[in-house]
Design a protein around this motif. Structure first.
Motif, mmCIF file in Angstrom:
data_model
loop_
_atom_site.group_PDB
_atom_site.id
_atom_site.type_symbol
_atom_site.label_atom_id
_atom_site.label_comp_id
_atom_site.label_asym_id
_atom_site.label_seq_id
_atom_site.Cartn_x
_atom_site.Cartn_y
_atom_site.Cartn_z
ATOM 1 N N PRO A 173 50.471 -39.347 -49.771
ATOM 2 C CA PRO A 173 50.328 -40.629 -50.460
ATOM 3 C C PRO A 173 49.086 -40.684 -51.350
ATOM 4 N N ASN A 174 49.179 -41.411 -52.448
ATOM 5 C CA ASN A 174 48.044 -41.679 -53.318
ATOM 6 C C ASN A 174 47.368 -42.956 -52.789
ATOM 7 N N LYS A 175 46.313 -42.753 -52.022
ATOM 8 C CA LYS A 175 45.729 -43.883 -51.301
ATOM 9 C C LYS A 175 45.192 -44.948 -52.246
ATOM 10 N N PHE A 176 44.488 -44.507 -53.297
ATOM 11 C CA PHE A 176 43.927 -45.494 -54.221
ATOM 12 C C PHE A 176 45.039 -46.294 -54.903
ATOM 13 N N ARG A 177 46.069 -45.586 -55.351
ATOM 14 C CA ARG A 177 47.168 -46.279 -56.028
ATOM 15 C C ARG A 177 47.902 -47.204 -55.070
ATOM 16 N N ASN A 178 48.132 -46.740 -53.839
ATOM 17 C CA ASN A 178 48.842 -47.574 -52.882
ATOM 18 C C ASN A 178 48.071 -48.837 -52.528
ATOM 19 N N ILE A 179 46.743 -48.681 -52.325
ATOM 20 C CA ILE A 179 45.933 -49.868 -52.004
ATOM 21 C C ILE A 179 45.917 -50.838 -53.173
ATOM 22 N N LEU A 180 45.761 -50.285 -54.386
ATOM 23 C CA LEU A 180 45.802 -51.145 -55.577
ATOM 24 C C LEU A 180 47.169 -51.818 -55.709
ATOM 25 N N PHE A 181 48.207 -51.054 -55.429
ATOM 26 C CA PHE A 181 49.567 -51.601 -55.474
ATOM 27 C C PHE A 181 49.726 -52.726 -54.449
ATOM 28 N N GLY A 182 49.211 -52.508 -53.238
ATOM 29 C CA GLY A 182 49.296 -53.543 -52.219
ATOM 30 C C GLY A 182 48.541 -54.798 -52.611
ATOM 31 N N LEU A 183 47.350 -54.618 -53.233
ATOM 32 C CA LEU A 183 46.586 -55.783 -53.687
ATOM 33 C C LEU A 183 47.356 -56.575 -54.744
ATOM 34 N N VAL A 184 47.900 -55.847 -55.727
ATOM 35 C CA VAL A 184 48.600 -56.525 -56.823
ATOM 36 C C VAL A 184 49.856 -57.220 -56.309
ATOM 37 N N ILE A 185 50.656 -56.488 -55.514
ATOM 38 C CA ILE A 185 51.890 -57.086 -55.002
ATOM 39 C C ILE A 185 51.585 -58.246 -54.070
ATOM 40 N N GLY A 186 50.548 -58.092 -53.242
ATOM 41 C CA GLY A 186 50.190 -59.184 -52.345
ATOM 42 C C GLY A 186 49.770 -60.428 -53.095
ATOM 43 N N LEU A 187 48.923 -60.248 -54.128
ATOM 44 C CA LEU A 187 48.468 -61.401 -54.905
ATOM 45 C C LEU A 187 49.611 -62.046 -55.674
ATOM 46 N N LEU A 188 50.357 -61.203 -56.395
ATOM 47 C CA LEU A 188 51.463 -61.749 -57.184
ATOM 48 C C LEU A 188 52.531 -62.356 -56.282
ATOM 49 N N GLY A 189 52.824 -61.682 -55.168
ATOM 50 C CA GLY A 189 53.817 -62.227 -54.255
ATOM 51 C C GLY A 189 53.363 -63.524 -53.620
ATOM 52 N N GLY A 190 52.072 -63.616 -53.266
ATOM 53 C CA GLY A 190 51.558 -64.858 -52.694
ATOM 54 C C GLY A 190 51.634 -66.007 -53.678
ATOM 55 N N VAL A 191 51.223 -65.729 -54.936
ATOM 56 C CA VAL A 191 51.307 -66.774 -55.963
ATOM 57 C C VAL A 191 52.767 -67.155 -56.205
ATOM 58 N N GLY A 192 53.628 -66.143 -56.275
ATOM 59 C CA GLY A 192 55.049 -66.431 -56.461
ATOM 60 C C GLY A 192 55.622 -67.236 -55.321
ATOM 61 N N LEU A 193 55.195 -66.905 -54.091
ATOM 62 C CA LEU A 193 55.660 -67.667 -52.937
ATOM 63 C C LEU A 193 55.209 -69.124 -53.017
ATOM 64 N N ALA A 194 53.973 -69.334 -53.473
ATOM 65 C CA ALA A 194 53.463 -70.701 -53.608
ATOM 66 C C ALA A 194 54.306 -71.495 -54.603
ATOM 67 N N PHE A 195 54.615 -70.880 -55.755
ATOM 68 C CA PHE A 195 55.426 -71.580 -56.754
ATOM 69 C C PHE A 195 56.855 -71.778 -56.249
ATOM 70 N N PHE A 196 57.375 -70.830 -55.484
ATOM 71 C CA PHE A 196 58.732 -70.969 -54.961
ATOM 72 C C PHE A 196 58.811 -72.100 -53.940
#
Length: 738
Positions: free
Chosen positions: A445-468
């Motif tokens: 696994p690409n640890k840096f990319r995965n952690i960055l991916f998790g941060l982005v998806i978590g933030l965007l998903g959380g904001v999306g969940l709030a709007f939903f």
């Protein structure tokens, strides 16, 4: 009526802050899963070999040697072949991965039992998040040592499936070079397997070519035998037909018959023309055969030489008779002789007319007979032509069939020869231009990319969940929202009270300087200014549905009106589920229901410690509340309260729970609707307002109850902390709290 409004960035920020806990929970879950998968995934090494794949056109002796056909599916076909199960099977057998010892079987079974559940869970998460790796393929054993062991078909199948699923093919743009990659937990084995895949693919291409060539030769040979037999049959049938039908003699007839038909057609046309002319002439002269007089006018008769001679003789005889008649009388011998000669000539003329008409008739009959003979000859010629044509059509069919069989047989024989010449030529040429080296570092696994991916998806998903969640929430949220949707004024908002601070029924008396008390003072001001002439005297407080706080608002509203020095009556008109008697600790069996039923007089109760406020409880629960509210006693009660009280606050049942609420709203000065923030839906509120407007009841406004100030941060609530710091806290307890 709903009106469009401008949406600002702070509105979006408010939604995110309102649902921040849900968004943070979603972010925490996604980020935790990302970390779990990233640090629990086995490192995967990817080895890559570069292969040049070129299509070679098979030699075709009948085509231009510079011709190259276009095949858009060639590349994808080769990619599928590289990742095919057959190539993977070759790799397994070449590396000896299909042989398995008893010890190896026991070890692998134990390992699968221990790691099976965790691997399945890890692979599932990796698939969902796209951050896992390709499942590592077990390291191959020593090929030389494994070759001596027996092959296990099940193990061959399993290993081939894993290898086939782990091979990736990626073409290099604008070239014929292809990257073949393979992932494994062992870097050395990854390089070994991917290089073996390239060799296995080359062998597979050769086998496919050889197999197809042999099959093609076999098929062509069988077809050649079939076509040879068919050719013999067709040629034999053609020869027999030519002999039976005497095709050689018929060919001469075929060339002569058209000329004969042409001559007959010309003669028939001429004969038909002559017959029509004679038919017309005969039709004109046949009447003179009976009466020859006047036949001289017919040109065909007049042109007869005999007729011309007779006419000349008759004219001469007539002239002689005319001359003698001038000298002699009618009985003179010379005169009688001349007259007799004239009559004889005239008789000869009549006989000659009959002979000319008979001649014309004979010529017509001869012409008609000749035409019929020519027509019969033409019909015979046509029949003969058709007969010859049918024979030659069948002859042509047999001849073409024989020629087709001959050409097809020749083409097959030619193709067999070409196939024999070109069977050793490869249609696909494969060169390994760069072998795979042992990878030095893992690709996944690409640890840096995965952690960055998790941060982005978590933030965007959380904001999306709030709007939903906000999108799904169709409940009352703010005063601005209600006023824009329903064109109804909002008299005020009541903030959500912490349950630890006590009940909300007497909060105005218990904490007169708290923020919530200021909410009620603002509502009092809105009611005072709701009309131009004077404030409404009878105020009905209701809600859309139960459990929305209408009774608490009615109690506190009556208390805040009484604190301003007004004589206020708080009346419990909820005859179904009354609460005022329990709130104020009133112990009595009489009340509004007994008064309306005519069994008791009206009796008011004054709570201790609250000036200018009186309470009329509902009394016992009647079996027919709607009939009591609609009785004439209620109108008498309204008339008696006009002079005694400045304000009468009515606590009524919810709109959709009892029919008497609509009756009261029609009779009283104004109605206040209580809507619970986060509970009352827009649809329910719209239905309630419509029901009141349909009966022309006066709606003073809406009070939003239970509004969470912290969540509604887009409104300016920071001034609420001002109150309560000016002077010590004062309380006004009700009787049941004393």
């Amino acid at each position: 009526m709903f009106e469009d409004k401008d949406i600002h960035l702070r509105d979006y920020l408010h939604i995110v802050l309102k649902h921040r806990y849900k968004a943070l929970q979603f972010f925490a879950i996604i980020f935790a899963l990302t970390l779990l998968v990233t640090f629990s995934t086995t490192p995967v090494y990817i080895a890559t070999t570069k292969v040049l794949i070129e299509k070679t056109e098979p030699a075709n002796l009948s085509l231009n040697p510079y011709y190259m056909s276009y095949d858009p599916d060639f590349a994808e076909t080769q990619f599928q072949l590289i990742t095919s199960f057959s190539v993977a099977q070759r790799v397994v057998r070449m590396l000896g991965l299909g042989q398995l010892t008893a010890a190896g079987e026991e070890s692998e079974a134990a390992t699968n039992i221990i790691t099976g559940t965790f691997s399945w869970f890890r692979d599932l998460i990796s698939t969902v998040l796209h951050i896992g790796g390709v499942r590592p393929v077990p390291a191959p054993s020593d090929p030389a040592a494994a070759a001596a062991l027996p092959e296990d078909p099940l193990r061959v199948y399993q290993q081939a499936r894993m290898i086939s699923g782990s091979i990736t093919v990626s073409p290099i743009k604008n070239s014929k070079i292809v990257n073949i990659s393979f992932a494994s937990a062992d870097p050395k084995k990854a390089a070994l397997i991917v290089n073996t895949v390239a060799k296995a693919y080359t062998d597979e291409v050769l086998d496919i070519k050889m197999g197809s060539s042999q099959y093609a030769l076999k098929w062509l040979t069988e077809k050649a035998d079939e076509e040879r037999e068919r050719l013999n049959k067709t040629e034999k049938a053609l020869q027999e037909y030519m002999r039976d039908k005497d095709i050689a003699t018929l060919e001469n007839k075929v060339t002569m018959v058209p000329e004969r038909i042409s001559e007959i057609a010309i003669k028939l046309a001429q004969s038909e023309t002559k017959r029509k002319e004679l038919e017309t002439l005969y039709a004109a002269v046949k009447a003179y055969a009976v009466n020859p007089d006047g036949a001289d006018e017919i040109p065909a008769i007049a042109a007869d030489p005999v007729m011309q001679s007779l006419r000349a003789q008759i004219q001469k005889a007539e002239q002689t008779v005319s001359e003698l008649s001038q000298k002699y009388g009618q009985r003179h011998p010379a005169m009688v002789s001349a007259t007799g000669d004239l009559n004889v000539l005239r008789e000869k003329k009549r006989e000659q007319v009959k002979r000319v008409v008979a001649t014309i008739r004979n010529e017509y009959e001869i012409a008609r007979s000749g035409e019929e003979n020519l027509r019969r000859l033409a019909g015979q010629a046509k029949s003969e032509t058709l007969s010859l044509g049918e024979k030659f059509v069948q002859y042509g069919v047999l001849k073409r069939e024989a020629e087709t069989s001959r050409e097809l047989f020749g083409a097959i024989v030619k193709r067999i020869k070409e196939q024999g010449i070109t069977q050793d030529i490869k249609t696909v040429t494969v060169w390994v231009i760069e072998k795979a080296e042992v990878p030095a570092s893992p690709a996944k696994p690409n640890k840096f990319r995965n952690i960055l991916f998790g941060l982005v998806i978590g933030l965007l998903g959380g904001v999306g969940l709030a709007f939903f969640v906000e999108y799904l929430d169709n409940t009352v949220k703010s005063a601005e929202d209600i006023e824009q949707r329903f064109d109804v004024p909002v008299l005020g908002t009541i903030e959500l009270l912490d349950e630890q601070k006590g009940p909300a029924d007497d909060v105005v008396l218990r904490e007169p300087h708290a923020n919530i008390a200021e909410n009620y003072r603002a509502i009092r001001t809105s009611i005072m200014l709701s009309t131009a002439d004077k404030p409404p005297k009878h105020i009905l407080v209701t809600s859309i549905a139960p459990q929305e706080g209408k009774t608490s608002i009615a109690v506190n509203l009556a208390a805040i009106l009484a604190q301003s020095g007004n004589n206020v009556l708080l009346m419990d008109a909820d005859l179904r589920r009354p609460r005022l008697r329990r709130i104020f600790g009133i112990e009595t069996d009489s009340g509004l229901s007994t008064y309306l039923a005519g069994t008791s007089d009206i009796e008011f109760f004054t709570p201790k410690g609250v000036e200018h406020l009186q309470v009329l409880p509902s009394g016992p629960v009647p079996p027919n509340p709607s009939e009591l509210i609609g009785s004439k006693h209620l109108q008498n009660l309204l008339d008696s309260l006009e002079e005694e009280f400045d304000f009468v606050v009515w606590d009524s049942p919810p709109l959709f729970a009892a029919a008497e609420t609509l009756v009261l709203s029609k009779m009283l000065s104004g109605t206040i609707i209580v809507a619970r923030a986060g509970k009352t839906t827009h649809k329910e509120l719209e239905r309630g307002i419509k029901s009141l407007r349909d009966i022309e009841a006066r709606v003073l406004g809406i009070i939003i109850n239970g509004l969470n100030i912290k969540e509604n941060m887009r409104y300016n609530y920071r001034y609420y902390g001002y109150y309560g710091a000016q002077e010590p806290k004062q309380t006004g307890k009700l009787p049941h709290e004393a």
